[in-house]
Structure formats: structure tokens, C-alpha cells
Design a protein around this motif. Structure first.
Motif, short mmCIF file in Angstrom:
data_model
loop_
_atom_site.label_atom_id
_atom_site.label_comp_id
_atom_site.label_asym_id
_atom_site.label_seq_id
_atom_site.Cartn_x
_atom_site.Cartn_y
_atom_site.Cartn_z
N PRO A 157 19.12 17.28 1.18
CA PRO A 157 20.28 16.82 0.41
C PRO A 157 20.58 15.34 0.59
O PRO A 157 21.06 14.68 -0.34
N TYR A 158 20.29 14.79 1.76
CA TYR A 158 20.58 13.38 2.04
C TYR A 158 19.60 12.45 1.33
O TYR A 158 19.91 11.31 1.06
N LEU A 159 18.40 12.97 1.07
CA LEU A 159 17.35 12.15 0.46
C LEU A 159 17.21 12.40 -1.03
O LEU A 159 16.45 11.70 -1.70
N ARG A 160 17.94 13.38 -1.56
CA ARG A 160 17.80 13.75 -2.96
C ARG A 160 18.00 12.58 -3.92
O ARG A 160 17.24 12.45 -4.89
N PRO A 161 18.99 11.68 -3.73
CA PRO A 161 19.14 10.55 -4.67
C PRO A 161 17.89 9.68 -4.76
O PRO A 161 17.59 9.13 -5.82
N LEU A 162 17.15 9.55 -3.65
CA LEU A 162 15.93 8.75 -3.68
C LEU A 162 14.84 9.45 -4.47
O LEU A 162 14.11 8.82 -5.24
N TYR A 163 14.73 10.77 -4.31
CA TYR A 163 13.78 11.54 -5.11
C TYR A 163 14.12 11.43 -6.60
O TYR A 163 13.24 11.28 -7.45
N ASP A 164 15.42 11.51 -6.92
CA ASP A 164 15.84 11.45 -8.32
C ASP A 164 15.43 10.13 -8.96
O ASP A 164 14.95 10.09 -10.10
N ASN B 268 0.80 -1.22 0.00
CA ASN B 268 0.00 0.00 0.00
C ASN B 268 0.83 1.27 0.00
O ASN B 268 0.31 2.35 -0.27
N ARG B 269 2.12 1.13 0.30
CA ARG B 269 2.96 2.33 0.34
C ARG B 269 4.43 1.96 0.20
O ARG B 269 4.83 0.80 0.39
N ILE B 270 5.21 2.96 -0.14
CA ILE B 270 6.66 2.84 -0.26
C ILE B 270 7.29 3.74 0.80
O ILE B 270 6.91 4.91 0.93
N ILE B 271 8.24 3.20 1.54
CA ILE B 271 8.96 3.99 2.54
C ILE B 271 10.44 3.95 2.19
O ILE B 271 11.04 2.88 2.10
N LEU B 272 11.02 5.12 1.98
CA LEU B 272 12.43 5.26 1.59
C LEU B 272 13.15 6.01 2.69
O LEU B 272 12.71 7.08 3.13
N THR B 273 14.27 5.45 3.15
CA THR B 273 14.96 6.09 4.26
C THR B 273 16.47 5.96 4.11
O THR B 273 16.97 5.04 3.45
N ARG B 274 17.17 6.91 4.71
CA ARG B 274 18.63 6.91 4.74
C ARG B 274 19.09 7.43 6.09
O ARG B 274 18.43 8.30 6.66
N PRO B 275 20.24 6.98 6.57
CA PRO B 275 20.82 7.65 7.74
C PRO B 275 21.37 9.01 7.33
O PRO B 275 21.99 9.12 6.28
N ALA B 276 21.11 10.02 8.14
CA ALA B 276 21.56 11.38 7.79
C ALA B 276 22.98 11.58 8.28
O ALA B 276 23.25 12.36 9.19
N VAL B 277 23.91 10.87 7.68
CA VAL B 277 25.33 10.96 8.05
C VAL B 277 26.13 11.12 6.77
O VAL B 277 25.97 10.37 5.83
N GLU B 278 27.01 12.10 6.73
CA GLU B 278 27.92 12.27 5.61
C GLU B 278 29.29 12.64 6.15
O GLU B 278 29.42 13.11 7.28
N ALA B 279 30.31 12.48 5.34
CA ALA B 279 31.68 12.72 5.78
C ALA B 279 31.87 14.18 6.15
O ALA B 279 31.65 15.08 5.34
N THR C 13 1.35 7.75 0.64
CA THR C 13 1.60 6.53 -0.13
C THR C 13 3.09 6.33 -0.36
O THR C 13 3.57 5.20 -0.42
N ILE C 14 3.80 7.44 -0.51
CA ILE C 14 5.26 7.41 -0.59
C ILE C 14 5.79 8.28 0.55
O ILE C 14 5.36 9.43 0.70
N GLU C 15 6.69 7.72 1.32
CA GLU C 15 7.30 8.46 2.42
C GLU C 15 8.81 8.43 2.25
O GLU C 15 9.40 7.36 2.07
N VAL C 16 9.43 9.60 2.28
CA VAL C 16 10.88 9.71 2.19
C VAL C 16 11.35 10.43 3.44
O VAL C 16 11.00 11.59 3.66
N ALA C 17 12.11 9.73 4.28
CA ALA C 17 12.45 10.30 5.58
C ALA C 17 13.78 9.76 6.08
O ALA C 17 14.21 8.68 5.69
N PRO C 18 14.44 10.53 6.97
CA PRO C 18 15.68 10.03 7.58
C PRO C 18 15.41 8.83 8.48
O PRO C 18 14.29 8.64 8.97
N LEU C 19 16.42 8.02 8.68
CA LEU C 19 16.28 6.79 9.45
C LEU C 19 15.76 7.05 10.86
O LEU C 19 14.99 6.24 11.40
N ASP D 95 5.46 9.44 -12.90
CA ASP D 95 5.08 10.77 -13.39
C ASP D 95 5.45 11.79 -12.31
O ASP D 95 4.94 11.72 -11.18
N PRO D 96 6.34 12.74 -12.63
CA PRO D 96 6.77 13.70 -11.60
C PRO D 96 5.62 14.46 -10.96
O PRO D 96 5.68 14.81 -9.78
N ASP D 97 4.54 14.70 -11.73
CA ASP D 97 3.40 15.43 -11.16
C ASP D 97 2.66 14.60 -10.12
O ASP D 97 2.01 15.15 -9.22
#
Length: 365
Positions: free
Chosen positions: A205-212, A177-188, A231-237, A219-221
Motif C-alpha cells: 500500500p505504501y508503494l502503490r502510488p509509484l506503481y500507478d 541502467n536501472r530505476i530505484i523507487l523508494t518511500r519511507p513506510a510511515v503513515e498517520a 531494472t526497476i526496483e520499488v522498495a521501502p527506504l 507498457d504494463p506487461d
């Protein structure tokens, strides 16, 4: 397709012996466009010749004659058979496709190039997403067969992109029913608290690759509407803590930057009817010095657990510029060559670690 083998020849004019050469003629079916098979400006044909330097390939009409040492001719002929199937399936041939197909054939894998290169994951916006290597096909199959799949490998191997394609496919086919995309917000060298802007601006900036990747597949719209609807969630870990995720396709990207505690927290969010894919490159850890990567620990922890698969991708699965594969291999050789020296420096690690931490602080400023 009709194949016509023929021996060409046995000895040299001066009475000596030469390597046994054979000729194999392949008649291409009339419905296969020769320009699609040979490539623009014969680029595909040249790639076949480059892959088999000892073989001569001549094209006349819809007939291809392959001449050379018997073993090379057999392999080159198999390659052409596979490429015909790829063209028949509507996949465009390129020199890269030829090189990858040759690697599959010479590696004597169970998967045929045509099976790998014509396997459709998702069709969207006039393009079809497919695996491009045997390793990628195994990875996609593992996602289908297991509740939790780890995709571990270097940059450019399609770990995240293919996982995203499988997530979109699962959503469109109503498996979840949904997609959940997550990343740890850690960079060098940087922490979120030191970045300017609101929380959303810090996280973006940490989640931009997932949006791309999402924009490539949908469909971008429609994406903002799906995000607004949940339905789609993009969030830090960190936002996953305390939740139970049911009927979801969940992707954890850049998992090498999780701690062991964060990895445990994430995996225990798994709810009913859900599937998880965890991706990362264990050679690119950006955690502070001395912190163990959860991705490096987890395989030992989950050894023997059913319905969990670890897929390892290598430099041969890289689908970016060919130099990316060469760079990865060069770093691997350098790591092996310098390991003894780094081991000797280990006793002085305190001073070295302090210097690394200081360098990280300087980078953060």
C-alpha cells in the motif's frame, strides 16, 4: 500570424472621456484548425474571455478581433499568439491550459507559455508527458542540470509524477541502467507491524502510488519483467541501508516522513553515474510527535553544496481539480491566523503531545 492593431476610440457620446480602447485583429494561419484553437463548444474562447473581462473577443472565419483597454488587449493578444503555437505543436487546448497560460503571462516570468506547455518529457502509450506550469518546467530543468534535486511542494504539483517521467526517460535513453523507487513506510496512525499479511502485503500500500505512475508511463506487461530483472526496483527506504547505488535514477518519495538520520542514510547511497530526486510536502509530516522531519532539516545542511538544487512548487503549480489549489491556500491562511494561539499553547505541549500520541494509537487499532 498577422496582427492588425487599430484605435477605436476616444470619447463618450455625452462629451465625457472613457478609458482608451483599442482593437487588435489577429489572422490565424490557415494550417491551424480554428476548432482546435477555440475549443469544443468554444470552451477555450470562453476561458480567454473569462480571463480578460474588460476585453471583447470576436471571431469571424480565421480572424480574431480583440477590443478593450490597451493593456488588456495587448496581454490577450499575446495569449492568443501563445495558444496558436501550442496548437501548432500538437498540444490540446483546454480551459485549464488557458488559465495556466494567463497566470504565466501576468506573472511576467521569463518562460513563455508555449515553451512550457510544448516541452516534451516522455511520450508513451499514445500520450505525451509535459510540464504544465512554469514551476514544473523549472523543476524538470533542475533534474536535468543537477545530480541531486529536491522537489518540495503541496499535493497535486506533479513532484513525483514528473520525477518518474524523467526516470523512465533516462532508462529508455540508456543514461542509467536501472530505476530505484523508494518511500519511507510511515503513515498517520499506523505502523507496518500492526498491518495484516506478509511483508510484501504490508509494504504494497505504501508503494502503490509509484506503481500507478509507472503504469501510466510504460507498457504494463513490461513492468513485472523489468522488476524481476532488477531494472526497476520499488522498495521501502529501510531496504536502502548499506548499499551503493551506481548508474541509477533514484527517487525518494514522501521524504517529509524521513527522519534526519534516514535522510542522511539515503543521500549517502549515491554512487557513480547516478541521479537522485527527493520529493515531499513539509506540511504533511506523519512522523510520531517530536520527531524532526529530515526534509525540513536538509536544506540547512546542504546550503552551499554544489550540484544540489531545491525546487519549491506552490499552489499555483497544482494540476489537479482547481479546488485543491484553493484548499492549499486556505490551509496556509489558517496556519498564519492560528499561529499565535498555537504558540501560546506550546508551554502546555506535554499534555497536548500525549493526547496526540494517544489519538495515533487509537487510529492504529
Amino acid at each position: 500570424m498577422t496582427s492588425l492593431p487599430r484605435d477605436t476610440a476616444p470619447g463618450s457620446p455625452d462629451g465625457g472621456t472613457t478609458e482608451h480602447r483599442v482593437e487588435h485583429r489577429i489572422v490565424i494561419p490557415g494550417h491551424v484548425p480554428m476548432v482546435a484553437l477555440l475549443g469544443s463548444g468554444d470552451s477555450v474562447l470562453r476561458a480567454v474571455e473569462d480571463g480578460f473581462p474588460a476585453v471583447d473577443v470576436h471571431v469571424r472565419g480565421n480572424e480574431i478581433a480583440v477590443t478593450g483597454p490597451a493593456g488588456d488587449v495587448a496581454l490577450a493578444s499575446r495569449l492568443l499568439d501563445e495558444l496558436v503555437e501550442v496548437v501548432e505543436a500538437g498540444t490540446q487546448l483546454t480551459a485549464d491550459v488557458v488559465r495556466r497560460s494567463i497566470r504565466m503571462l501576468t506573472a511576467a516570468t521569463a518562460s513563455r507559455p508555449a515553451e512550457v506547455l510544448t516541452f516534451n518529457i516522455l511520450s508513451s502509450r499514445g500520450r505525451t508527458i509535459r510540464p504544465k506550469t512554469v514551476g514544473q518546467k523549472r523543476y524538470v530543468d533542475a533534474i536535468d542540470a543537477n545530480t541531486i534535486t529536491f522537489g518540495i511542494g503541496p499535493a497535486g504539483t506533479g513532484k513525483t509524477y514528473l520525477a518518474m517521467a524523467k526516470a523512465v526517460q533516462a532508462l529508455q535513453s540508456k543514461q542509467v541502467n536501472r530505476i530505484i523507487l523508494t518511500r519511507p513506510a510511515v503513515e498517520a496512525g499506523e505502523r507496518l507491524g500492526f498491518l495484516p499479511g506478509s511483508l510484501t502485503e504490508k509494504i504494497d500500500p505504501y508503494l502503490r502510488p509509484l506503481y500507478d505512475a509507472l503504469h501510466d508511463m510504460m507498457d504494463p506487461d513490461a513492468i513485472p519483467k523489468l522488476i524481476d530483472a532488477g531494472t526497476i526496483e520499488v522498495a521501502p527506504l529501510a531496504f536502502m541501508r548499506g548499499r551503493s547505488l551506481n548508474d541509477s535514477f533514484i527517487i525518494l518519495d514522501e521524504a517529509q516522513n524521513t527522519t534526519s538520520e534516514q535522510m542522511k542514510m539515503f543521500l549517502t547511497r549515491l554512487g557513480f553515474g547516478s541521479r537522485m530526486v527527493i520529493t515531499g510536502d513539509a506540511t504533511q509530516v506523519d512522523l510520531p510527535g517530536g520527531t524532526a522531519s529530515g526534509l525540513r532539516v536538509i536544506e540547512d545542511v546542504l546550503t552551499g553544496v554544489d550540484d544540489v538544487e531545491f525546487c519549491r512548487l506552490t499552489s499555483s503549480d497544482v494540476v489537479r481539480h482547481r479546488l485543491v489549489s484553493d484548499i492549499i491556500d486556505a490551509y496556509a491562511r489558517w496556519d498564519v491566523a492560528t499561529a499565535p494561539a498555537r504558540d501560546r499553547e506550546a508551554p502546555r505541549g506535554g499534555r497536548r503531545a500525549d493526547q496526540q500520541r494517544n489519538d495515533g494509537r487509537a487510529g492504529g487499532r
